[in-house]
Scaffold this active site. Structure first.
Site, PDB file in Angstrom:
ATOM      1  CG  ASP A 289      35.806 -28.228  41.611  1.00 13.93           C
ATOM      2  OD1 ASP A 289      35.362 -29.260  42.148  1.00 13.93           O
ATOM      3  OD2 ASP A 289      35.102 -27.271  41.261  1.00 13.93           O
ATOM      4  CG  ASP A 513      26.947 -23.408  42.894  1.00 11.96           C
ATOM      5  OD1 ASP A 513      27.600 -23.697  43.909  1.00 11.96           O
ATOM      6  OD2 ASP A 513      25.897 -24.003  42.570  1.00 11.96           O
TER       7      ASP A 513
HETATM    8  C1  BGC Z   1      33.120 -19.591  46.160  1.00 17.89           C
HETATM    9  C2  BGC Z   1      33.691 -19.215  47.510  1.00 17.89           C
HETATM   10  C3  BGC Z   1      32.695 -19.527  48.601  1.00 17.89           C
HETATM   11  C4  BGC Z   1      32.243 -20.973  48.505  1.00 17.89           C
HETATM   12  C5  BGC Z   1      31.214 -21.332  49.537  1.00 17.89           C
HETATM   13  C6  BGC Z   1      32.662 -21.020  46.162  1.00 17.89           C
HETATM   14  O1  BGC Z   1      32.005 -21.291  44.980  1.00 17.89           O
HETATM   15  O2  BGC Z   1      34.062 -19.375  45.159  1.00 17.89           O
HETATM   16  O3  BGC Z   1      33.996 -17.851  47.523  1.00 17.89           O
HETATM   17  O4  BGC Z   1      33.254 -19.275  49.867  1.00 17.89           O
HETATM   18  O5  BGC Z   1      31.743 -21.235  47.219  1.00 17.89           O
HETATM   19  O6  BGC Z   1      29.984 -20.774  49.274  1.00 17.89           O
END
Ligand code: BGC
Length: 575
Positions: A289, A513
């Site tokens: 992103d 998320d």
């Molecule tokens: C989070 C991470 C996480 C990743 C995978 C992201 O949205 O900020 O901490 O490892 O998702 O689940």
């Protein structure tokens, strides 16, 4: 897959010997008595002490409503867990019976199941299988023996191949796999490969006693048989991370570029460069992103945020990505893929070319060159449908283009596959290598289940037409947090379409998320109201409801209810 398939007819030879009758065994050839069943037993991954295998049984006889597949091991193989069948073992004898949902096997129909087992010594493929007591013909992929001589067509270790996923297995993260397997029905997907997110400095050594980077690479060496093995890492810790949202803000402040370099990228590069790991193909997806945010969420755009303006002005996203590409790109068996957003973000004319230009800028910053970029990944952790089959960008309804529908809103692309292929060409046109390949994250873009449209919408207007036919059932395409109604998408696979190196599950399905309400944490994660189902939106989602599931934990944490919904709405459906 470059595995050689050998038809072993040992079972047939036994039958022939026992009855003294020579059986003709060309399955399907006219005039011969068909073998009542065929079994294809393939070892998929093998390491020193264990392996995973899949078994496909084809019923060539009368339909059955339940099945029991049996075999006997010559060695000490011991099954520990399985999926799509109930497995039991007594001594060397194994029995696999159907689950409640897959007992029916018509004439000519097949069913597949899999399992994981431990062993020592040799791992020979059993030579006799039975289906409900009747001996089957065996069609075996042959054992994956770690001592197999290398395939002479394999390049020498260290030389990058065009598509690292071709002919390769992909690392199954044991931690994610255990979370999935602990869910009711989760064993149907627990053997899928998912991304390993290095989402903070501490993740390199392992957070709270969990696996660190070396632990994953060591486990990958154990999973690796004679086939190549890809390990998928997500490089995700830029200063001022997630500038357009709050849910995945990270530990480094906007100016902490030096810590990013020396405490995060350098140690990762050092570990990946260890000779011990030279035979692994390491795919790094770089900084989800970040660069697209510099294009779409800055300056005079209505979607701008102050935090993205800061990151654009201080240049630390561009510098950080450049540094990561350069340092990781120095490791000969690393394949860098830069994150490229998704069609519902970069697919508008104003964003498409400008984003490709920012990628070029980052890929030539801090010592990096375009040769450090092996490809790009789209749709990471997003929900954009792979293909919308019920409408296309060229369709019109009563003279009005679907581009004018509320959903498409002048975007140039209606789905992820068409976007990824077109964006690949754009990237080549700005100077990236003509051989770059795309990855598409299909972890959560399945949109199956009862609400999946079965045909085009009504032609009473473009909105009715698009909304009635679209698979992606988000309220607005700008919604991104724990989306209601989503399902698991295409299972990970290599080279599915031209220009696409692989469909991957980079976001581990079942990991949140972002939290639906404020939850104090020590990870730097904020509360983003896009994860709150009662939130009525902002300019980035056209002021719509967020469409998020309630009661979600902080991003990255296990979210059982979402995992269950993703399985329920999987497309293709789960067995
Ligand atoms: C989070 C991470 C996480 C990743 C995978 C992201 O949205 O900020 O901490 O490892 O998702 O689940």
């Amino acid at each position: 897959m470059n595995r050689t398939r050998t038809a072993l007819l040992a079972a047939m030879a036994m039958v022939a010997g026992a009855t003294g009758t020579a059986l003709a065994v060309a399955p399907g050839s006219p005039g011969t008595a068909a073998v009542p069943c065929t079994v294809d037993y393939e070892v998929q991954n093998a390491w020193d002490t264990g392996f995973t295998a899949s078994v496909t049984v084809t019923n060539n006889a009368a339909p059955v409503t339940s099945w029991d597949v049996g075999w006997t091991y010559a060695g000490n193989q011991t099954i520990t867990n399985g999926w799509n069948a109930r497995l039991s073992q007594s001594g060397t004898e194994v029995s696999a019976t159907n689950e409640s949902y897959n007992g029916h096997l018509g004439t000519g129909a097949s069913v597949s199941f899999g399992f994981q087992a431990g062993y020592s010594g040799s791992n020979a493929v059993p030579d006799t299988f039975t289906l409900n007591g009747t001996t089957c013909d065996v069609d075996s992929g042959g054992p994956t023996d770690p001592t197999d001589p290398p395939d002479p067509t394999d390049p020498p270790p260290g030389d990058r191949v065009d598509n690292p996923y071709s002919g390769a297995q992909v690392y199954v993260n044991p931690e994610w796999s255990a979370n999935a397997a602990a869910e009711p029905g989760g064993d149907r997907v627990a053997d899928q490969p998912t991304g390993v997110w290095l989402d903070r400095i501490a993740a390199i050594e392992g957070v709270d006693g969990g696996m660190g980077l070396r632990d994953h690479l060591d486990a990958a060496l154990e999973q690796k048989g004679s086939d190549e093995l890809v390990v998928q890492l997500v490089i995700y810790n830029l200063p001022g991370r997630d500038c357009a949202a709050l849910a995945s803000n990270g530990e480094l402040g906007p100016t902490e570029i030096d810590r990013y370099k020396t405490e995060y990228i350098d140690p990762i590069a050092a570990i990946l460069g260890d000779e011990k790991y030279a035979d692994l193909r390491i795919v790094t997806t770089v900084e989800i992103d970040s660069l697209p945010n510099l294009v779409t969420n800055t300056g005079s755009r209505p979607t701008a945020t102050p935090a993205c303006d800061v990151m654009k002005a201080n240049g630390n996203y561009v510098k950080g990505v450049g540094y990561a590409l350069d340092r990781l790109g120095d490791v000969p068996h690393v394949y860098n893929y830069v994150d490229a957003g998704h069609h519902g973000w970069i697919g508008w004319d104003d964003n498409f070319g400008a984003t490709a230009d920012v990628f070029k800028e980052a890929a030539t910053a801090e010592g990096a060159t375009v040769d450090d970029v092996h490809g790009f990944i789209t749709n990471t952790a997003n929900y954009s449908a792979l293909r919308e089959e019920n409408f296309s960008i060229d369709d019109q309804v009563a003279g009005t283009s679907v581009r004018q529908s509320q959903w498409v809103d002048w975007n140039r692309y209606v789905d992820e596959l068409s976007f990824a292929q077109a964006f690949r060409q754009e990237l080549v046109s700005v100077g990236f290598d003509a051989g770059i390949g795309m990855l598409i994250d299909t972890s959560r873009n399945g949109w199956g289940g009862a609400d999946r449209p079965t045909g085009p919408g009504a032609t009473t207007g473009v909105d009715a037409y698009v909304d009635g036919g679209r698979y992606d059932r988000r309220i607005h395409i700008g919604n991104w947090c724990n989306q209601q109604g989503a399902g698991l998408g295409e299972r990970p696979q290599a080279a599915p379409e031209p220009g696409i190196d692989a469909y991957v599950w980079m976001k581990p399905p079942g990991e949140s998320d972002g939290s639906s309400r404020e939850i104090p944490n020590d990870e730097g994660k904020g509360f983003d109201r896009m994860c709150d189902p009662t939130y009525t939106g902002n300019p980035r989602n056209g002021g719509n409801l967020s469409g998020a599931l309630p009661d979600a934990p902080v991003s990255g944490h296990w979210f059982s209810a979402q995992f269950q919904e993703l399985m329920g709405n999987a497309y293709p459906p789960l067995p």
